[in-house]
Design an enzyme around this catalytic site. Structure first.
Site, mmCIF file in Angstrom:
data_model
loop_
_atom_site.group_PDB
_atom_site.id
_atom_site.type_symbol
_atom_site.label_atom_id
_atom_site.label_comp_id
_atom_site.label_asym_id
_atom_site.label_seq_id
_atom_site.Cartn_x
_atom_site.Cartn_y
_atom_site.Cartn_z
ATOM 1 C CB CYS A 108 -0.902 -0.021 1.236
ATOM 2 S SG CYS A 108 -2.015 1.386 1.363
ATOM 3 C CG HIS A 150 -5.469 -2.548 -1.662
ATOM 4 N ND1 HIS A 150 -4.540 -3.186 -0.873
ATOM 5 C CD2 HIS A 150 -5.187 -1.224 -1.577
ATOM 6 C CE1 HIS A 150 -3.735 -2.276 -0.338
ATOM 7 N NE2 HIS A 150 -4.119 -1.082 -0.751
ATOM 8 C CD GLU A 151 -6.328 1.420 -4.091
ATOM 9 O OE1 GLU A 151 -6.586 2.384 -3.341
ATOM 10 O OE2 GLU A 151 -5.193 0.905 -4.158
ATOM 11 C CG HIS A 154 -7.454 2.641 0.874
ATOM 12 N ND1 HIS A 154 -6.735 2.986 2.000
ATOM 13 C CD2 HIS A 154 -6.582 1.999 0.058
ATOM 14 C CE1 HIS A 154 -5.488 2.558 1.875
ATOM 15 N NE2 HIS A 154 -5.371 1.950 0.714
#
Length: 194
Positions: A108, A150-151, A154
């Site tokens: 990351c 993954h994003e 966030h």
């Protein structure tokens, strides 16, 4: 204009993103800045929260990763016919995740110099607005799905390290403390919260 990337420990990284309500011109400018920032940091994805905006917005570039891989890796990490994407995801909503889970290393930009194996579903279905504010609902798989997850995390205030087992997280604590204290060089502009 390049934006500094918020480092692990900044409270904004733990906040859930708010729906995007920027006007089109302001949104286009911000998205362009995100692409420039991500590319400068040699990343494959970036969320708005990582550059200081608490918005449900992220970008993913799995195409560059695909192009840099050997054929054997492409066959293992991408579905047949998938050559990756360069896509903007605005106000994304995860519809479903497959039960087929696989483990792969993740890193990351907000947690420089660290990577860990993370288990994620092989495929997902997601609804979102693209850069032109057109609603899309698509299924993604393999490495592209991993990057999107993954994003997307966030935008939910979740970091990839949250998916690690407690023992693995504990083993990373001293390195995470160094990142939080600004004692790690990233090779790109970062913003540390002290």
């Amino acid at each position: 204009m390049l934006q500094p990337i918020l480092a692990y420990g900044h409270p904004l990284l733990r906040e859930k993103g708010k729906p995007v309500s920027l006007d089109k011109e302001e949104l286009d400018t911000f998205i362009d800045q995100m692409w420039q920032t991500m590319r400068r940091a040699n990343g494959c994805g970036l969320a708005a929260s990582q550059v200081g905006k608490n918005l449900c917005l992220f970008i993913v570039d799995s195409r560059s990763t695909y192009q840099q891989m050997e054929n054997a890796a492409r066959q293992a990490l991408y579905e047949n016919g998938d050559t990756g994407i360069e896509e903007v995801f605005i106000n994304a909503e995860m519809i479903s995740r497959s039960g087929d889970v696989w483990v792969e290393e993740e890193g990351c930009l907000s947690i420089p110099s660290l990577s860990q194996p993370v288990a994620r579903p092989w495929s997902i279905e997601i609804r979102y607005l693209d850069k032109e504010l057109v609603q899309r609902q698509k299924v993604f798989s393999g490495n592209t799905a991993r990057m999107i997850q993954h994003e997307y995390d966030h935008t939910q205030g979740i970091l990839y390290i949250d998916h690690l087992n407690p023992v693995a997280r504990k083993l990373l604590m001293s390195r995470l403390k160094k990142i939080r204290a600004g004692k790690v060089q990233a090779g790109y502009p970062m913003c540390f919260f002290r």
